[in-house]
Scaffold this motif. Structure first.
Motif, mmCIF file in Angstrom:
data_model
loop_
_atom_site.group_PDB
_atom_site.id
_atom_site.type_symbol
_atom_site.label_atom_id
_atom_site.label_comp_id
_atom_site.label_asym_id
_atom_site.label_seq_id
_atom_site.Cartn_x
_atom_site.Cartn_y
_atom_site.Cartn_z
ATOM 1 N N ASN A 156 0.832 -1.204 0.000
ATOM 2 C CA ASN A 156 0.000 0.000 0.000
ATOM 3 C C ASN A 156 0.870 1.259 0.000
ATOM 4 O O ASN A 156 2.055 1.228 0.331
ATOM 5 N N ASP A 157 0.253 2.375 -0.361
ATOM 6 C CA ASP A 157 0.987 3.636 -0.523
ATOM 7 C C ASP A 157 0.911 4.525 0.710
ATOM 8 O O ASP A 157 1.216 5.720 0.647
ATOM 9 N N GLY A 158 0.487 3.960 1.826
ATOM 10 C CA GLY A 158 0.372 4.733 3.057
ATOM 11 C C GLY A 158 -1.016 5.239 3.336
ATOM 12 O O GLY A 158 -1.267 5.831 4.392
ATOM 13 N N SER A 159 -1.955 5.022 2.415
ATOM 14 C CA SER A 159 -3.323 5.521 2.606
ATOM 15 C C SER A 159 -4.261 4.447 3.167
ATOM 16 O O SER A 159 -5.454 4.685 3.299
ATOM 17 N N SER A 160 -3.724 3.289 3.507
ATOM 18 C CA SER A 160 -4.570 2.198 3.985
ATOM 19 C C SER A 160 -5.213 2.515 5.336
ATOM 20 O O SER A 160 -4.569 3.058 6.236
ATOM 21 N N SER A 161 -6.490 2.172 5.446
ATOM 22 C CA SER A 161 -7.228 2.284 6.712
ATOM 23 C C SER A 161 -7.526 0.911 7.288
ATOM 24 O O SER A 161 -8.411 0.766 8.128
ATOM 25 N N LEU A 162 -6.788 -0.093 6.825
ATOM 26 C CA LEU A 162 -7.095 -1.475 7.193
ATOM 27 C C LEU A 162 -7.087 -1.678 8.708
ATOM 28 O O LEU A 162 -7.968 -2.338 9.245
ATOM 29 N N GLN A 163 -6.110 -1.100 9.398
ATOM 30 C CA GLN A 163 -5.995 -1.338 10.837
ATOM 31 C C GLN A 163 -7.207 -0.802 11.583
ATOM 32 O O GLN A 163 -7.661 -1.413 12.563
ATOM 33 N N ALA A 164 -7.759 0.335 11.131
ATOM 34 C CA ALA A 164 -8.939 0.895 11.782
ATOM 35 C C ALA A 164 -10.189 0.081 11.464
ATOM 36 O O ALA A 164 -11.065 -0.096 12.324
ATOM 37 N N ILE A 165 -10.275 -0.411 10.244
ATOM 38 C CA ILE A 165 -11.460 -1.168 9.828
ATOM 39 C C ILE A 165 -11.418 -2.590 10.374
ATOM 40 O O ILE A 165 -12.441 -3.142 10.793
ATOM 41 N N TYR A 166 -10.229 -3.171 10.360
ATOM 42 C CA TYR A 166 -10.035 -4.547 10.832
ATOM 43 C C TYR A 166 -8.920 -4.593 11.885
ATOM 44 O O TYR A 166 -7.773 -4.930 11.560
ATOM 45 N N PRO A 167 -9.227 -4.227 13.129
ATOM 46 C CA PRO A 167 -8.206 -4.341 14.179
ATOM 47 C C PRO A 167 -7.672 -5.767 14.313
ATOM 48 O O PRO A 167 -6.517 -5.968 14.681
ATOM 49 N N SER A 168 -8.510 -6.745 13.957
ATOM 50 C CA SER A 168 -8.095 -8.141 13.947
ATOM 51 C C SER A 168 -7.887 -8.583 12.510
ATOM 52 O O SER A 168 -8.832 -8.589 11.703
ATOM 53 N N LEU A 169 -6.644 -8.942 12.159
ATOM 54 C CA LEU A 169 -6.386 -9.423 10.805
ATOM 55 C C LEU A 169 -7.118 -10.725 10.533
ATOM 56 O O LEU A 169 -7.481 -11.004 9.384
ATOM 57 N N ASP A 170 -7.344 -11.535 11.548
ATOM 58 C CA ASP A 170 -8.087 -12.774 11.339
ATOM 59 C C ASP A 170 -9.491 -12.495 10.821
ATOM 60 O O ASP A 170 -10.018 -13.249 9.993
ATOM 61 N N GLU A 171 -10.099 -11.400 11.266
ATOM 62 C CA GLU A 171 -11.423 -11.023 10.757
ATOM 63 C C GLU A 171 -11.328 -10.581 9.296
ATOM 64 O O GLU A 171 -12.206 -10.887 8.480
ATOM 65 N N PHE A 172 -10.268 -9.879 8.967
ATOM 66 C CA PHE A 172 -10.012 -9.477 7.581
ATOM 67 C C PHE A 172 -9.879 -10.706 6.687
ATOM 68 O O PHE A 172 -10.522 -10.799 5.634
ATOM 69 N N TYR A 173 -9.072 -11.664 7.108
ATOM 70 C CA TYR A 173 -8.903 -12.887 6.338
ATOM 71 C C TYR A 173 -10.235 -13.630 6.182
ATOM 72 O O TYR A 173 -10.551 -14.141 5.101
ATOM 73 N N ALA A 174 -11.004 -13.691 7.258
ATOM 74 C CA ALA A 174 -12.290 -14.403 7.217
ATOM 75 C C ALA A 174 -13.257 -13.723 6.260
ATOM 76 O O ALA A 174 -13.991 -14.400 5.517
ATOM 77 N N ASP A 175 -13.262 -12.378 6.244
ATOM 78 C CA ASP A 175 -14.165 -11.664 5.340
ATOM 79 C C ASP A 175 -13.745 -11.828 3.884
ATOM 80 O O ASP A 175 -14.600 -11.918 2.983
ATOM 81 N N LEU A 176 -12.443 -11.867 3.624
ATOM 82 C CA LEU A 176 -11.986 -12.132 2.256
ATOM 83 C C LEU A 176 -12.500 -13.484 1.781
ATOM 84 O O LEU A 176 -13.022 -13.613 0.660
ATOM 85 N N ALA A 177 -12.342 -14.499 2.613
ATOM 86 C CA ALA A 177 -12.789 -15.844 2.241
ATOM 87 C C ALA A 177 -14.296 -15.891 2.049
ATOM 88 O O ALA A 177 -14.790 -16.471 1.071
ATOM 89 N N ALA A 178 -15.050 -15.282 2.960
ATOM 90 C CA ALA A 178 -16.510 -15.297 2.858
ATOM 91 C C ALA A 178 -16.982 -14.554 1.611
ATOM 92 O O ALA A 178 -17.936 -14.979 0.935
ATOM 93 N N THR A 179 -16.319 -13.441 1.296
ATOM 94 C CA THR A 179 -16.678 -12.665 0.104
ATOM 95 C C THR A 179 -16.544 -13.515 -1.150
ATOM 96 O O THR A 179 -17.432 -13.514 -2.028
ATOM 97 N N TYR A 180 -15.461 -14.265 -1.245
ATOM 98 C CA TYR A 180 -15.236 -15.070 -2.438
ATOM 99 C C TYR A 180 -16.044 -16.364 -2.439
ATOM 100 O O TYR A 180 -16.380 -16.875 -3.509
ATOM 101 N N ARG A 181 -16.378 -16.892 -1.277
ATOM 102 C CA ARG A 181 -17.331 -18.017 -1.264
ATOM 103 C C ARG A 181 -18.654 -17.565 -1.861
ATOM 104 O O ARG A 181 -19.280 -18.295 -2.652
ATOM 105 N N ASP A 182 -19.077 -16.358 -1.505
ATOM 106 C CA ASP A 182 -20.319 -15.819 -2.054
ATOM 107 C C ASP A 182 -20.173 -15.515 -3.542
ATOM 108 O O ASP A 182 -21.135 -15.682 -4.316
ATOM 109 N N ALA A 183 -18.991 -15.075 -3.952
ATOM 110 C CA ALA A 183 -18.765 -14.829 -5.378
ATOM 111 C C ALA A 183 -18.870 -16.127 -6.169
ATOM 112 O O ALA A 183 -19.497 -16.171 -7.239
ATOM 113 N N VAL A 184 -18.264 -17.191 -5.655
ATOM 114 C CA VAL A 184 -18.342 -18.496 -6.319
ATOM 115 C C VAL A 184 -19.793 -18.931 -6.454
ATOM 116 O O VAL A 184 -20.231 -19.384 -7.527
#
Length: 376
Positions: A156-184
Motif C-alpha cells: 500500500n501507498d500509506g493511505s490504507s485504513s485497514l488497521q482501523a477497519i479490521y483491528p483483527s487481521l483474522d477477521e479481515f482474512y475471514a471476510d476475504l474468504a466469505a466474500t469469495y465463497r459468495d462470489a463463487v
C-alpha cells in the motif's frame, strides 16, 4: 471423474481490443457517447471475439475482458467495502517497462460480495454467445482475494485504513474468504462452470527483492504465503462438484512490461496446497525459473497449464521447442495432467501488449495445433 477443463489448449483470458473499441472508450470518457452506446459497442466486439476464438480452434471462450480497464481493479472496486482511487503516484511504477495508469483500490469498509456485481451480467452475455452445443465453455476471470491482502498489507501507498477497519487481521482474512465463497456461489447461480482467479500475489512473494521488502515491514513471506493458501482454500470450501476453478499466477503484464522475477520454488509448497482444479503457470522465459517446483504438485486430479507461449512479444515460438518443454515437464507431472496456454493475457490492461492482432491469433492457433499433436 476427470474434469474436461482446463483444456489441453487453454487461455488466460484477455485479448487485444479492436481499434473501434478503444475509440468508443475515448468517446465515452469525453462524453461524446453514453453508457448504453458504449455497451452496444462492447457487445459487438465481444461477439466478434467469440467467433474468432472458435475459429482459432479454442473450446475455452472468454469475453477478452473487453469491458474492463484493468484485469483486477474493475472487479475489486465493485465489491462492498472496496473503493477505487487515484494515488499520488502510480501504483505500479515498479513495472520493468511502461508504467500503467495511476489508479488502485483500497479497503474503505467491511468487505463482502455485491449481489448486483456487474460481472455477473457480463458473464451471462458471454455464455449465451459461447455455449451453443459445440462443446465450448464460457470462462469467467476475476482477481484472487489475495490481491486485496497484498495491496493492503504488503504494497500500500500509506493511505490504507485497514488497521482501523479490521483491528483483527483474522477477521479481515475471514471476510476475504466469505466474500469469495459468495462470489463463487453467485457465478455458479449465473451458470458459470469455469471460473479463474488471477493472482500476482504468489509471484510477489517469490520475488527475492519483494521478499526483503516484506521482511523490512516485519512480516514473514512464508507465513504470508501460508495465510494466502488458507484464505483460498476457505474460498473454495463450498465449491460445487461440477464447477472448475483455476488460478493464473502472473508476474505482471502491462504493455509488454512486467513486475516480478524468480521461479516458483519459494511458494510452491503453499501454492500447490490450494484446492484449485488447475494452475496456469508462466514459463515463457528464463525469468520464470525451471520446472523443479512442480515436484510439490500432488495428483489430486488438478492440471498444470504451462504458459510457454509469450503474450508479450510477436515472435512466434518454435513448435518443436514447445513440445520438448512439455516433455521435460512430464518429469514432474503426468502428460494427461498438463496443458498449454499463453503465459498471460494479451491485454491485462486495456492498452494491450505490443503485439498485433494477427500475431495474437497466430499464437493461439499454434497452441491449438500443438495440443492436437501432443494430446489428440
Amino acid at each position: 471423474m476427470a474434469k474436461p477443463f482446463p483444456a489441453h489448449a487453454d487461455i488466460v483470458g484477455s485479448y487485444l481490443r479492436p481499434s473501434y473499441l478503444h475509440q468508443a472508450r475515448r468517446d465515452f470518457a469525453s462524453g461524446a457517447i453514453d453508457k448504453a452506446a458504449l455497451t452496444a459497442i462492447e457487445d459487438r466486439a465481444i461477439t466478434e471475439l467469440v467467433e474468432n476464438q472458435k475459429a482459432a480452434g479454442l473450446k475455452v471462450i472468454t469475453d477478452g475482458e473487453f469491458r474492463r480497464a484493468f484485469w483486477h481493479i474493475d472487479f475489486l472496486e465493485n465489491l462492498n467495502g472496496v473503493e477505487g482511487y487515484v494515488p499520488e503516484a502510480g501504483y505500479n511504477q515498479q513495472f520493468k517497462g511502461k508504467a500503467a495508469p495511476s489508479y488502485n483500490i483500497r479497503v474503505n469498509g467491511k468487505i463482502s460480495f455485491n449481489a448486483e456485481h456487474p460481472f455477473l451480467n457480463h458473464f451471462a452475455f458471454l455464455q449465451k454467445l459461447a455455449e451453443n452445443g459445440d462443446g465450448s465453455v464460457a470462462k469467467a476471470t476475476i482477481p484472487s482475494p489475495t490481491m486485496i491482502l497484498r495491496q493492503e498489507m504488503l504494497a500500500n501507498d500509506g493511505s490504507s485504513s485497514l488497521q482501523a477497519i479490521y483491528p483483527s487481521l483474522d477477521e479481515f482474512y475471514a471476510d476475504l474468504a466469505a466474500t469469495y465463497r459468495d462470489a463463487v456461489k453467485a457465478f455458479y447461480a449465473a451458470g458459470c462452470r469455469y471460473l479463474q482467479f488471477d493472482d500476482t500475489n504468489w509471484a510477489f512473494l517469490a520475488d527475492a527483492t519483494k521478499q526483503q521488502e516484506i521482511k523490512d515491514k516485519g512480516l514473514d513471506p512464508q507465513e504470508i504465503a501460508t495465510i494466502c493458501a488458507r484464505i483460498i482454500n476457505e474460498c473454495l470450501a463450498e465449491k460445487p462438484a461440477d464447477m472448475v476453478i483455476t488460478t493464473h499466477i502472473c508476474r505482471g503484464n502491462h504493455a509488454s512490461s512486467w513486475l516480478f522475477s524468480g521461479g516458483y520454488e519459494p511458494v510452491a509448497e503453499q501454492l500447490f496446497s490450494t484446492a484449485y482444479d488447475g494452475f496456469f503457470l508462466e514459463y515463457d522465459n528464463d525469468r520464470s525459473g525451471d520446472f523443479a517446483p512442480l515436484r510439490h504438485w500432488s495428483n489430486n486430479g488438478s492440471k498444470v497449464v504451462l504458459g510457454l507461449v509469450t503474450s508479450k512479444f510477436a515472435e512466434l515460438e518454435d513448435a518443436a521447442v514447445l513440445k520438448a518443454r512439455i516433455e521435460e515437464a512430464t518429469q514432474y507431472i503426468p502428460l494427461e495432467n498438463l496443458c498449454l496456454s499463453p503465459q498471460c493475457g494479451f491485454a491485462s490492461t486495456e492498452e494491450g501488449n505490443k503485439v498485433s492482432e494477427e500475431a495474437q491469433w497466430d499464437k493461439i492457433k499454434l497452441i491449438c495445433a500443438i495440443a492436437e499433436e501432443v494430446w489428440g
